[in-house]
Design a protein around this motif. Structure first.
Motif, PDB file in Angstrom:
ATOM      1  N   UNK A  43     -86.760  65.804  22.815  1.00  0.00           N
ATOM      2  CA  UNK A  43     -87.796  66.731  22.516  1.00  0.00           C
ATOM      3  C   UNK A  43     -87.766  67.579  21.835  1.00  0.00           C
ATOM      4  N   UNK A  44     -86.520  68.319  21.931  1.00  0.00           N
ATOM      5  CA  UNK A  44     -86.428  69.631  20.963  1.00  0.00           C
ATOM      6  C   UNK A  44     -86.827  70.825  21.870  1.00  0.00           C
ATOM      7  N   UNK A  45     -87.136  70.494  23.046  1.00  0.00           N
ATOM      8  CA  UNK A  45     -87.730  71.783  24.055  1.00  0.00           C
ATOM      9  C   UNK A  45     -86.693  72.590  24.611  1.00  0.00           C
ATOM     10  N   UNK A  46     -85.432  72.044  24.640  1.00  0.00           N
ATOM     11  CA  UNK A  46     -84.356  72.702  25.390  1.00  0.00           C
ATOM     12  C   UNK A  46     -83.390  73.215  24.443  1.00  0.00           C
ATOM     13  N   UNK A  47     -83.401  74.716  24.053  1.00  0.00           N
ATOM     14  CA  UNK A  47     -82.642  75.140  22.965  1.00  0.00           C
ATOM     15  C   UNK A  47     -81.929  76.110  23.265  1.00  0.00           C
ATOM     16  N   UNK A  48     -80.946  76.697  22.453  1.00  0.00           N
ATOM     17  CA  UNK A  48     -80.653  75.812  20.987  1.00  0.00           C
ATOM     18  C   UNK A  48     -79.759  74.511  21.553  1.00  0.00           C
ATOM     19  N   UNK A  49     -79.775  73.879  20.409  1.00  0.00           N
ATOM     20  CA  UNK A  49     -79.041  72.518  20.401  1.00  0.00           C
ATOM     21  C   UNK A  49     -77.467  72.782  20.397  1.00  0.00           C
ATOM     22  N   UNK A  50     -77.054  71.932  21.358  1.00  0.00           N
ATOM     23  CA  UNK A  50     -75.326  72.238  21.450  1.00  0.00           C
ATOM     24  C   UNK A  50     -74.965  70.985  20.395  1.00  0.00           C
TER      25      UNK A  50
END
Length: 142
Positions: free
Chosen positions: A21-28
């Motif tokens: 979804x890209x809603x939990x940021x930043x991407x690890x």
């Protein structure tokens, strides 16, 4: 903030929110983290050179254990996918090949944190008891 008891279920939720979804940021990104810490440019080599192949790298475990996920994001999770090819698994254990139980979900008590979960794809990876538990909670186990 939610407190997950089952680290592996948390990883499945993180995969959905962060990498799908890209809603939990930043991407690890384990490669970036290792580079930033001066530990090399290749997560595979780092894992092998440090006898960490087929394990969750400590840096990834620390990150994901400490990662806080807001209730608003958790409430948006309606579907999860159980699959050995999840991106979060590659970030945690770059050498892992899916041939062991490293990322098996052991319990579903954390489902209370996902009030709108309606479907779990790939539920065969959970085993019969946990699939039955999903169905008993009104969650489709495909």
């Amino acid at each position: 903030m939610a407190d997950f008891q089952d680290f592996n279920l948390k990883l499945v939720v993180v995969d959905k929110l962060m990498y799908v979804d890209g809603t939990l940021t930043p991407r690890f990104d384990i490669a970036e983290l290792l580079r930033d810490k001066g530990l090399g440019n290749d997560p595979w080599m780092y894992a092998y050179d440090n006898d960490l192949a087929y394990q969750v790298l400590p840096q990834a475990r620390d990150h994901f254990e400490a990662l806080e996920i807001g209730d608003d994001l958790l409430a948006g999770v309606e579907e999860l996918v159980m699959d050995g090819g999840l991106r979060v698994y590659a970030e945690c254990s770059p050498v892992w090949d899916g041939e062991d139980d490293l990322f098996d979900v052991a319990a579903l008590d954390d489902l209370a944190l996902l009030p709108n979960l309606r479907r779990v794809l790939g539920s065969e990876f959970l085993g019969k008891t946990l699939r039955d538990d999903l169905r008993a909670r009104g969650i489709a186990a495909d």
